[in-house]
Design an enzyme around this catalytic site. Sequence first.
Site, mmCIF file in Angstrom:
data_model
loop_
_atom_site.group_PDB
_atom_site.id
_atom_site.type_symbol
_atom_site.label_atom_id
_atom_site.label_comp_id
_atom_site.label_asym_id
_atom_site.label_seq_id
_atom_site.Cartn_x
_atom_site.Cartn_y
_atom_site.Cartn_z
ATOM 1 N N GLY A 218 -15.990 -6.583 -3.653
ATOM 2 C CA GLY A 218 -16.319 -5.411 -2.842
ATOM 3 C C GLY A 218 -16.187 -4.109 -3.618
ATOM 4 O O GLY A 218 -17.027 -3.208 -3.470
ATOM 5 N N THR B 230 -8.684 -2.458 4.254
ATOM 6 C CA THR B 230 -8.543 -2.946 2.874
ATOM 7 C C THR B 230 -9.084 -4.367 2.764
ATOM 8 O O THR B 230 -9.574 -4.953 3.738
ATOM 9 C CB THR B 230 -7.080 -2.884 2.400
ATOM 10 O OG1 THR B 230 -6.299 -3.676 3.277
ATOM 11 C CG2 THR B 230 -6.546 -1.467 2.404
ATOM 12 N N LYS C 204 -13.539 -5.190 4.411
ATOM 13 C CA LYS C 204 -14.408 -4.006 4.327
ATOM 14 C C LYS C 204 -15.845 -4.302 4.800
ATOM 15 O O LYS C 204 -16.510 -3.429 5.336
ATOM 16 C CB LYS C 204 -14.417 -3.445 2.905
ATOM 17 C CG LYS C 204 -13.039 -2.879 2.508
ATOM 18 C CD LYS C 204 -13.035 -2.283 1.131
ATOM 19 C CE LYS C 204 -11.618 -1.919 0.736
ATOM 20 N NZ LYS C 204 -11.515 -1.284 -0.577
ATOM 21 N N ASP D 243 -13.945 4.920 -1.228
ATOM 22 C CA ASP D 243 -13.588 4.333 -2.540
ATOM 23 C C ASP D 243 -14.568 4.816 -3.608
ATOM 24 O O ASP D 243 -14.182 5.130 -4.735
ATOM 25 C CB ASP D 243 -13.685 2.796 -2.508
ATOM 26 C CG ASP D 243 -12.545 2.149 -1.741
ATOM 27 O OD1 ASP D 243 -11.475 2.770 -1.632
ATOM 28 O OD2 ASP D 243 -12.747 1.015 -1.245
ATOM 29 N N SER E 157 0.806 -1.217 0.000
ATOM 30 C CA SER E 157 0.000 0.000 0.000
ATOM 31 C C SER E 157 0.843 1.273 0.000
ATOM 32 O O SER E 157 1.849 1.378 0.699
ATOM 33 C CB SER E 157 -0.912 -0.002 1.224
ATOM 34 O OG SER E 157 -1.584 1.223 1.290
HETATM 35 P P1 NDP Z 1 -12.553 -9.087 -4.337
HETATM 36 O O1 NDP Z 1 -11.626 -10.153 -3.887
HETATM 37 O O2 NDP Z 1 -13.704 -8.707 -3.482
HETATM 38 O O3 NDP Z 1 -13.114 -9.431 -5.828
HETATM 39 C C1 NDP Z 1 -12.294 -9.921 -6.827
HETATM 40 C C2 NDP Z 1 -13.101 -10.127 -8.126
HETATM 41 O O4 NDP Z 1 -12.139 -10.458 -9.134
HETATM 42 C C3 NDP Z 1 -14.129 -11.252 -8.108
HETATM 43 O O5 NDP Z 1 -15.279 -10.811 -8.806
HETATM 44 C C4 NDP Z 1 -13.423 -12.389 -8.888
HETATM 45 O O6 NDP Z 1 -14.321 -13.221 -9.649
HETATM 46 C C5 NDP Z 1 -12.596 -11.603 -9.862
HETATM 47 N N1 NDP Z 1 -11.400 -12.299 -10.335
HETATM 48 C C6 NDP Z 1 -10.317 -12.653 -9.613
HETATM 49 N N2 NDP Z 1 -9.389 -13.223 -10.416
HETATM 50 C C7 NDP Z 1 -9.904 -13.233 -11.678
HETATM 51 C C8 NDP Z 1 -9.437 -13.678 -12.939
HETATM 52 N N3 NDP Z 1 -8.234 -14.249 -13.075
HETATM 53 N N4 NDP Z 1 -10.235 -13.505 -14.018
HETATM 54 C C9 NDP Z 1 -11.453 -12.918 -13.904
HETATM 55 N N5 NDP Z 1 -11.977 -12.489 -12.733
HETATM 56 C C10 NDP Z 1 -11.193 -12.633 -11.625
HETATM 57 O O7 NDP Z 1 -11.624 -7.815 -4.554
HETATM 58 P P2 NDP Z 1 -11.967 -6.260 -4.454
HETATM 59 O O8 NDP Z 1 -13.153 -5.953 -5.289
HETATM 60 O O9 NDP Z 1 -12.046 -5.832 -3.039
HETATM 61 O O10 NDP Z 1 -10.650 -5.584 -5.069
HETATM 62 C C11 NDP Z 1 -10.326 -5.767 -6.412
HETATM 63 C C12 NDP Z 1 -9.123 -4.918 -6.797
HETATM 64 O O11 NDP Z 1 -9.379 -3.534 -6.573
HETATM 65 C C13 NDP Z 1 -7.840 -5.235 -6.007
HETATM 66 O O12 NDP Z 1 -6.815 -5.408 -6.970
HETATM 67 C C14 NDP Z 1 -7.611 -3.982 -5.171
HETATM 68 O O13 NDP Z 1 -6.233 -3.758 -4.955
HETATM 69 C C15 NDP Z 1 -8.213 -2.898 -6.065
HETATM 70 N N6 NDP Z 1 -8.632 -1.667 -5.358
HETATM 71 C C16 NDP Z 1 -8.081 -0.463 -5.721
HETATM 72 C C17 NDP Z 1 -8.455 0.715 -5.095
HETATM 73 C C18 NDP Z 1 -7.825 2.018 -5.497
HETATM 74 O O14 NDP Z 1 -7.943 2.985 -4.739
HETATM 75 N N7 NDP Z 1 -7.188 2.116 -6.632
HETATM 76 C C19 NDP Z 1 -9.455 0.725 -4.008
HETATM 77 C C20 NDP Z 1 -10.014 -0.564 -3.727
HETATM 78 C C21 NDP Z 1 -9.592 -1.720 -4.370
HETATM 79 P P3 NDP Z 1 -15.014 -14.567 -9.003
HETATM 80 O O15 NDP Z 1 -16.205 -14.089 -8.248
HETATM 81 O O16 NDP Z 1 -15.362 -15.397 -10.184
HETATM 82 O O17 NDP Z 1 -13.975 -15.201 -8.122
#
Ligand code: NDP
Length: 253
Positions: free
Chosen positions: A113, A49, A53, A89, A4
Amino acid sequence: MSHSRSPLMHNHVFKMLGVNSCYTRTHLCDGSKLREIFFAKALSGANITVPHKEAAFEACDEIRGLAKEIGAVNTIVNENRRLIGYNTDADGFIAAIQSFGPLRNALILGAGGTAKALATVLRQNNIEPVILNRSANRLNHFIKNGFQAFSWDTFTPDSYDLIINTTSAGLSDDCLPVDASLLEHLLLSARCAIDVIYGKETPFLREVKKANLPFKDGSDMLLEQGILANYLFMHGLISTDIIRPIMKESFLY
Ligand code: NDP
């Protein structure tokens, strides 16, 4: 998160404004212990994070703003030993996409999330979101809340102004968030794209670049959510107009 940038961002603001506060990291193994740890460390605020959350939402005494609808909290402020939860966010994302100009609709890749926060705030800003996820099991929340949500198996592509990658594909692997030919097709009619992952060129952004579209990584979203969190940590006493340029400077280090 071990990678981070947040400590640098917040500590730079505190230092430049002469605020006697320090932002550090704590590794939280069990989300249900959040409240206990918060008070044991005598914290005045915290960012939460992945993957805590939702647990943070449960840990708060009061939820303010869009976090209520999203069901997830990334910022907590201690107000007289009451934990107040916010989601910065969502508003941070909206601030980050302003430079793309007016948008009609958006396709959100992923259903975690972050996707929940973005779907809620996009709809609030009259940008109709459609959700596309690899599997069906996370779609219930979206369907229940009246969003169009599809798994890879049930999706028929339309045209979307903005394509958003919220999946973790590309974070520590070389994967695309959707099938390459589908992505190529979606980018043909898109106006712009954003990956919420920051600090690296993901395979998703490589494809966006090839399609010659305006794009961003997650750095502006990170900055904007940080500005809003910092404003809340300082109980609204210092305006975001003052915080913004200082926090932005920290990205040069
Ligand atoms: P979650 O773990 O809650 O969700 C991950 C999602 O990604 C799921 O829908 C999952 O699908 C999908 N997924 C994972 N791997 C793959 C793949 N290889 N191919 C296709 N789909 C995939 O994560 P978050 O939503 O909390 O966070 C996601 C990203 O957002 C992170 O990288 C985080 O660092 C970033 N982020 C950035 C912020 C910023 O300020 N820039 C703020 C908040 C988050 P399935 O349901 O099928 O498993």
